[in-house]
Design an enzyme around this catalytic site. Sequence first.
Site, PDB file in Angstrom:
ATOM      1  N   GLU A 132      -0.343   1.908  -5.444  1.00 58.95           N
ATOM      2  CA  GLU A 132      -0.468   0.811  -4.286  1.00 58.95           C
ATOM      3  C   GLU A 132       0.944   0.327  -3.875  1.00 58.95           C
ATOM      4  O   GLU A 132       1.226   0.235  -2.768  1.00 58.95           O
ATOM      5  CB  GLU A 132      -1.284  -0.383  -4.655  1.00 58.95           C
ATOM      6  CG  GLU A 132      -2.860  -0.003  -4.376  1.00 58.95           C
ATOM      7  CD  GLU A 132      -3.257   0.680  -3.157  1.00 58.95           C
ATOM      8  OE1 GLU A 132      -2.957  -0.082  -1.943  1.00 58.95           O
ATOM      9  OE2 GLU A 132      -3.916   1.790  -3.313  1.00 58.95           O
ATOM     10  N   HIS A 135       2.970   2.893  -2.030  1.00 60.28           N
ATOM     11  CA  HIS A 135       2.640   2.817  -0.572  1.00 60.28           C
ATOM     12  C   HIS A 135       3.688   1.773   0.351  1.00 60.28           C
ATOM     13  O   HIS A 135       4.104   1.980   1.335  1.00 60.28           O
ATOM     14  CB  HIS A 135       1.431   2.574  -0.077  1.00 60.28           C
ATOM     15  CG  HIS A 135       0.333   3.577  -0.264  1.00 60.28           C
ATOM     16  ND1 HIS A 135       0.354   4.875   0.466  1.00 60.28           N
ATOM     17  CD2 HIS A 135      -0.896   3.840  -0.934  1.00 60.28           C
ATOM     18  CE1 HIS A 135      -0.638   5.514   0.380  1.00 60.28           C
ATOM     19  NE2 HIS A 135      -1.299   5.153  -0.681  1.00 60.28           N
TER      20      HIS A 135
HETATM   21 ZN   LIG Z   1      -3.211   5.834  -1.535  1.00 61.96          ZN
END
Ligand SMILES: [Zn+2]
Length: 272
Positions: A132, A135
Amino acid sequence: MPLLFLADIDAMLKKILLFSTTFLLLSACATSPTGRTQFIYMPDNQVDQMGLQAFDSLKAKTPISRNPRYSQFAQCVAYAITQQTGGQWEVVVFEDESLNAFALPGNKIGVHTGLLNLVDNQDQLAAVIGHEVGHVLSRHSNERLSQETAVSTGLSMVQAVTQPQTALGQTALGVLGIGAEYGVILPYSRIHETEADTIGLDLMAKAGFDPRQSINLWLKMDKAAQGGQPIEFMSTHPSHGSRIDNLNQHMNQALQLQQQAWNSGRQPRCAK
Ligand SMILES: [Zn+2]
């Protein structure tokens, strides 16, 4: 007001608009942490603002877990990961049985209790949080905004994110990767998924977690999805055949990074 004067203002406004659009487009080329060329035009502070507002809305909508065991576990893992990225990150555990975790621009991390129950150990949670944060570090929200919207729409989405009931607001939440919370699914592309996997693996290893557990985690997610559990995570982070191959390709390097972390005293012990 004389008509001529109004025409002057009109011409001037058009020039300003043309100039700012050209400026935005000229400054639109960026490079991701893995060296990929990106088309990005939104100012990062505006995207951070969207992340902060979306996080506030989520906190107002979803009960926050008061279980100290959950909170300590999530904080411990997230802290070790974000130590590798710098900056202060806020971590909140949401009382929600669906398997999900997310990170937002503006340094916010949310983890659902359902995911904390699913993972076997600290390393599997580190795999999700690393992915995460990957990202966010790769500015994927900004890239999705820049790819999918015109300059003016992108800017108005910053405000729209506070209104999940509107179409624009829903798109904004989808772009941030948390649309599923509001019934909107906007999956990350395969390119973004692979990039987040690569960066996530790197981050978890540098933090001293066992990178091999990332593969166990994804297999576990797949199995849970087949079992029909509500898995918001898999809808926005779709599984693809080459995910495990890509992780395996980087595994030797990741294991070396983990060894270096241990040699430097970074050996997290986060109790589930
Ligand atoms: Zn992802």
